[in-house]
Write a protein that holds these residues in place. Sequence first.
Motif, PDB file in Angstrom:
ATOM      1  N   UNK A 374       0.849  -1.183   0.000  1.00 43.28           N
ATOM      2  CA  UNK A 374       0.000   0.000   0.000  1.00 43.28           C
ATOM      3  C   UNK A 374       0.887   1.237   0.000  1.00 43.28           C
ATOM      4  N   UNK A 375       0.687   2.092  -0.983  1.00 47.23           N
ATOM      5  CA  UNK A 375       1.463   3.324  -1.095  1.00 47.23           C
ATOM      6  C   UNK A 375       0.840   4.394  -0.210  1.00 47.23           C
ATOM      7  N   UNK A 376       1.623   4.885   0.752  1.00 51.12           N
ATOM      8  CA  UNK A 376       1.189   5.977   1.621  1.00 51.12           C
ATOM      9  C   UNK A 376       1.798   7.279   1.103  1.00 51.12           C
ATOM     10  N   UNK A 377       0.976   8.319   1.047  1.00 50.67           N
ATOM     11  CA  UNK A 377       1.442   9.616   0.546  1.00 50.67           C
ATOM     12  C   UNK A 377       1.057  10.695   1.556  1.00 50.67           C
ATOM     13  N   UNK A 378       2.054  11.181   2.289  1.00 54.58           N
ATOM     14  CA  UNK A 378       1.820  12.235   3.281  1.00 54.58           C
ATOM     15  C   UNK A 378       2.535  13.520   2.875  1.00 54.58           C
ATOM     16  N   UNK A 379       2.638  13.742   1.581  1.00 53.73           N
ATOM     17  CA  UNK A 379       3.379  14.899   1.079  1.00 53.73           C
ATOM     18  C   UNK A 379       2.597  16.201   1.204  1.00 53.73           C
ATOM     19  N   UNK A 394      -7.012   3.803  -0.914  1.00 51.53           N
ATOM     20  CA  UNK A 394      -5.917   3.141  -1.622  1.00 51.53           C
ATOM     21  C   UNK A 394      -5.897   1.640  -1.313  1.00 51.53           C
ATOM     22  N   UNK A 395      -6.070   1.323  -0.031  1.00 54.18           N
ATOM     23  CA  UNK A 395      -6.083  -0.085   0.374  1.00 54.18           C
ATOM     24  C   UNK A 395      -7.241  -0.832  -0.299  1.00 54.18           C
ATOM     25  N   UNK A 396      -8.422  -0.250  -0.301  1.00 55.08           N
ATOM     26  CA  UNK A 396      -9.581  -0.931  -0.890  1.00 55.08           C
ATOM     27  C   UNK A 396      -9.397  -1.143  -2.389  1.00 55.08           C
ATOM     28  N   UNK A 397      -8.827  -0.156  -3.068  1.00 56.06           N
ATOM     29  CA  UNK A 397      -8.607  -0.311  -4.511  1.00 56.06           C
ATOM     30  C   UNK A 397      -7.607  -1.434  -4.781  1.00 56.06           C
ATOM     31  N   UNK A 398      -6.529  -1.461  -4.004  1.00 55.22           N
ATOM     32  CA  UNK A 398      -5.496  -2.468  -4.228  1.00 55.22           C
ATOM     33  C   UNK A 398      -5.930  -3.853  -3.761  1.00 55.22           C
ATOM     34  N   UNK A 399      -6.785  -3.909  -2.740  1.00 59.45           N
ATOM     35  CA  UNK A 399      -7.227  -5.200  -2.202  1.00 59.45           C
ATOM     36  C   UNK A 399      -8.063  -5.985  -3.206  1.00 59.45           C
ATOM     37  N   UNK A 400      -8.526  -5.338  -4.237  1.00 58.65           N
ATOM     38  CA  UNK A 400      -9.260  -6.044  -5.299  1.00 58.65           C
ATOM     39  C   UNK A 400      -8.312  -6.834  -6.204  1.00 58.65           C
ATOM     40  N   UNK A 401      -7.011  -6.685  -6.020  1.00 57.41           N
ATOM     41  CA  UNK A 401      -6.044  -7.261  -6.956  1.00 57.41           C
ATOM     42  C   UNK A 401      -4.957  -8.046  -6.220  1.00 57.41           C
ATOM     43  N   UNK A 402      -5.377  -8.845  -5.249  1.00 55.53           N
ATOM     44  CA  UNK A 402      -4.418  -9.630  -4.461  1.00 55.53           C
ATOM     45  C   UNK A 402      -4.076 -10.967  -5.108  1.00 55.53           C
TER      46      UNK A 402
END
Length: 497
Positions: A374-379, A394-402
Amino acid sequence: MRADIAAQLDLDPSEVTDGADLISLGLDSLRAMRLAGRWRRAGARIVFAELATEFTLAAWWSLVRSRLAEAAPRQEPERAVDEAAPFPLTPVQLAYWIGRGDGQIIGGVGCHAYLEFDGSGVDPQRLERAVRALVARHGMLRAVFHDDGTQQIMDTSPWPGLTVHDLSQLGDDAAEHIREQLSHRRFDASRGEVFDVRLSLLPGGRSRVHFEVDFLVADVLGLQILLKDLARLYLEPGTPMPPPACSFPRYLAARGEERAARRTRDQEYWRGRLDELPGAPQLPLATEPATITRPRFVRREKWLSTGAWQRIQEQARAHGLTPAMVLAAAYCEVLAAWSREPRFLLNLPLFDRDDTVHPDVAHLVADFTNLILVAADLSEPQPFAERARTLQARFRADARHTGYSGVEVLRDLARNGEHTGAPVVFACNLGTELIVPEVREAFGEPGWMITQTPQVWLDHQINEYDHGLHLAWDAVEELFAPGVLDAMFGAYGGLLE
């Protein structure tokens, strides 16, 4: 489905309206996974990741209804499996197997858990019989790992029997020496050495059970099952506990075709994102990771009180967040405060156990772990709740592709050039107690514990109990500049409080 959701949340079904935000009602990811499994068993061809896009009954019913129609005519015969033959490692197992080699950066260690239980009056003969019954019940405790990337369940284990350390006339230094010997062992998995149980007899009639396992053969839920089963076999020696009717090779074979289809689809998704994925958090290090030949992990831990944890859960639901994502967002805040780069990868283990394959999968000990990056972006400056929502999306979007594991994504990143990997882990185990009451009754209170994982710098583990939330950081101490880990962990605990 309404009744199932209500039962998970201890609510009246009338409180689960079609459009209600299920997170605000108290649903978390683990309970959602259980619901997905229940509905798969009822005939809906769904996976948890598809539920994670929108947490309402209306959206879930729309998805499930369409998949029921697809599922009805399909009846696939069970594949014949030679359960005594070698079978392939999963991607995560293969990463553990390679990472334990001496030539790897932050390698040379097994993926290993060591726990102590302090009590009194543990009977050595009874404990040995319980361990042997545990080995007979769980095939992966008899597994060997071959150099060709396969594993094999054998008829017997090389476990030599219970070692008893009589320290009753010795001081604390002797007990510390035993801990030092056992806590960071690298088992010879090629010989089938994948676990050990020992007993120390301490002064004053006290006892200490030492339990250790290589995570090549178990995940966190598997560790819970092993401890629970061992306690029951010790407390009720006359009660039979036969092996689960489904083995790990049979499970992997049953999911093979579905996994292959998902892998092809999800590989395309992740390869399309490679150029945008950041690297590891750039934390203050004392030395280059490549210079550490024998990583030594040290634990920092904290208990969050029931009251404080309840307040976090209430605030999470009020903002449409799962409690796990609030904890992950707090972790990212602290990492970003010490990192030179505000964008980084977080390594999240997922326990990809599909109990629709067979009812006994729920009792099976094996490593079902999958990883998601999971890419975290705190910029950009944002309120905490907004950052947490961004991370959750971000997690939910990526969790569809495990279907394409994080391990495989990391390999692709390495092929594309220099990449720092994802050595910072967030392992959140909400909704289940690692150490159940029977374990305490049999062996005493849990005491000292440590885990280690090859190619990991910092591993944050979270476990939920009736009396609070246990937060642990296991880290390679010598890798970090002096004082950094203490300061980071203190800041994390303060932020949650």
